[in-house]
Design a protein around this motif. Structure first.
Motif, PDB file in Angstrom:
ATOM      1  N   GLY A  78       0.818  -1.211   0.000  1.00  0.00           N
ATOM      2  CA  GLY A  78       0.000   0.000   0.000  1.00  0.00           C
ATOM      3  C   GLY A  78       0.848   1.257   0.000  1.00  0.00           C
ATOM      4  N   ILE A  79       1.977   1.192   0.707  1.00  0.00           N
ATOM      5  CA  ILE A  79       2.896   2.337   0.723  1.00  0.00           C
ATOM      6  C   ILE A  79       3.625   2.462  -0.608  1.00  0.00           C
ATOM      7  CG2 ILE A  79       4.988   3.270   1.785  1.00  0.00           C
ATOM      8  CD1 ILE A  79       4.074   1.926   4.419  1.00  0.00           C
ATOM      9  N   LEU A  80       4.219   1.361  -1.059  1.00  0.00           N
ATOM     10  CA  LEU A  80       5.094   1.399  -2.239  1.00  0.00           C
ATOM     11  C   LEU A  80       4.339   1.513  -3.556  1.00  0.00           C
ATOM     12  CD1 LEU A  80       7.743  -1.333  -1.306  1.00  0.00           C
ATOM     13  CD2 LEU A  80       8.021   1.149  -1.239  1.00  0.00           C
ATOM     14  N   ASN A  81       3.129   0.970  -3.616  1.00  0.00           N
ATOM     15  CA  ASN A  81       2.417   0.934  -4.891  1.00  0.00           C
ATOM     16  C   ASN A  81       1.274   1.940  -4.984  1.00  0.00           C
ATOM     17  OD1 ASN A  81       2.501  -0.703  -7.435  1.00  0.00           O
ATOM     18  ND2 ASN A  81       0.329  -0.956  -6.959  1.00  0.00           N
ATOM     19  N   ASN A  82       0.883   2.541  -3.847  1.00  0.00           N
ATOM     20  CA  ASN A  82      -0.227   3.494  -3.859  1.00  0.00           C
ATOM     21  C   ASN A  82       0.124   4.808  -3.176  1.00  0.00           C
ATOM     22  OD1 ASN A  82      -2.432   0.726  -3.311  1.00  0.00           O
ATOM     23  ND2 ASN A  82      -2.012   1.704  -5.240  1.00  0.00           N
ATOM     24  N   ALA A  83       0.233   4.773  -1.846  1.00  0.00           N
ATOM     25  CA  ALA A  83       0.355   6.015  -1.084  1.00  0.00           C
ATOM     26  C   ALA A  83       1.541   6.866  -1.524  1.00  0.00           C
ATOM     27  CB  ALA A  83       0.458   5.694   0.410  1.00  0.00           C
ATOM     28  N   LEU A  84       2.730   6.263  -1.601  1.00  0.00           N
ATOM     29  CA  LEU A  84       3.930   7.041  -1.941  1.00  0.00           C
ATOM     30  C   LEU A  84       3.942   7.479  -3.406  1.00  0.00           C
ATOM     31  CD1 LEU A  84       6.620   8.241  -1.138  1.00  0.00           C
ATOM     32  CD2 LEU A  84       7.686   5.989  -1.514  1.00  0.00           C
TER      33      LEU A  84
END
Length: 307
Positions: A78-84
């Motif tokens: 979720g961090i690496l592929n969306n949020a960031l």
């Protein structure tokens, strides 16, 4: 040798549709940012898409994992592929054209090859791949332009932000290959969107406050497009293509996104890009074609691709 699945006419139509949908996300970011903040734009995108994909998971009767390890993997994804990356791209578009952002984002495939070569033994960097990566990086340098080397401003920082997003996507792809084995792609996508929502919704409320119901209809339409089309539907199309035609063929969509974004930016936003941006994209595209490798196979190898 690894089997190369064939591309049917229907698969090409779906590929063009996916490229068009993702190409439209850059225009939608631009429109949404006229009134919504960066964090709010990203939060509404991931939250809306996650809700739709969980409805799909439930409708298809797919099992939902309960192991903490799996949900920890969803958080990383979720961090690496969306949020960031969504945040970096959206912020970057405050300072550069949507078409330019799409071109720089196409470097995801180039960076993905490098990351895979560093992490996986079966993804070694062959001479052909090295040539493709080299041309891709030359394309990125051409897009950014030599002036960025002499002066560093918000435009330069925005371009670096897009490249940072591309690197985040590349690392996420390598992580997902290991962490999501045996999990239905739709479940993995819904899980990572849920994890990114848990990050971005509080961030949006803290940084931007509550969404304003008085926003104009183009803003709401752009936000809906990002959630429903550019994320939920796009993920379903992407995984459908992966199953039908394989990862190699699906990667072609990378070359279809920038032309759509450039065209929409020119027609709707009256954007114009310098010639070096088109030259850089040509080098990027050539690098991706070389990485793909199918044009260099002998006629008797059309059904396979080298591992």
């Amino acid at each position: 040798m690894i089997e190369q699945k064939s591309m049917t006419a229907a698969a090409w139509v779906e590929m063009a549709l996916l490229g068009s949908i993702w190409g439209g996300s850059f225009l939608s970011n631009h429109v949404a940012l006229e009134e919504a903040g960066v964090a709010t734009t990203v939060a509404m995108r991931v939250l809306g898409a996650g809700l739709v994909l969980w409805a799909v998971v439930r409708a298809r009767g797919l099992s939902i994992p309960r192991e903490p390890r799996v949900w920890g993997a969803f958080l990383v994804m979720g961090i690496l592929n969306n949020a960031l990356p969504f945040s970096l791209i959206t912020w970057g578009q405050l300072n550069i054209e949507s078409g330019l952002a799409a071109i720089l984002n196409a470097s995801t495939a180039i960076l993905g090859v490098l990351v895979a070569a560093l992490v996986f033994r079966d993804e070694r960097l062959t001479a052909r791949k090295a040539l493709g990566v080299g041309l891709g990086f030359l394309g990125v340098v051409a897009v950014i332009g030599p002036s960025a080397l002499g002066s560093f401003d918000l435009t330069s920082l925005a371009q670096l932000a897009i490249l940072g997003a591309a690197l985040s996507y590349a690392v996420s792809g390598a992580f997902a290959r290991v962490a999501t084995q045996g999990i239905a792609p739709e479940v993995a996508a819904a899980g990572m969107l849920t994890a990114s929502s848990l990050i971005m919704v509080p961030a949006a409320l803290f940084l931007d406050g509550m969404p304003d119901r008085a926003w104009s209809w183009p803003t709401w339409a752009a936000l809906a497009y990002l959630a429903l089309m550019a994320s939920a539907l796009a993920y379903l199309l992407f995984y459908r293509l992966l199953r039908r035609v394989g990862a190699g063929n699906t990667s072609v969509v990378t070359m279809l996104v920038p032309p759509v974004a450039i065209l929409l930016g020119a027609v709707v936003l009256d954007e114009s890009l310098p010639l070096r941006a088109f030259g850089g994209f040509a080098l990027l595209a050539l690098g991706l074609i070389i990485l793909d490798g199918r044009l260099f196979r002998r006629p008797d190898e059309t059904g396979t691709t080298a591992g």
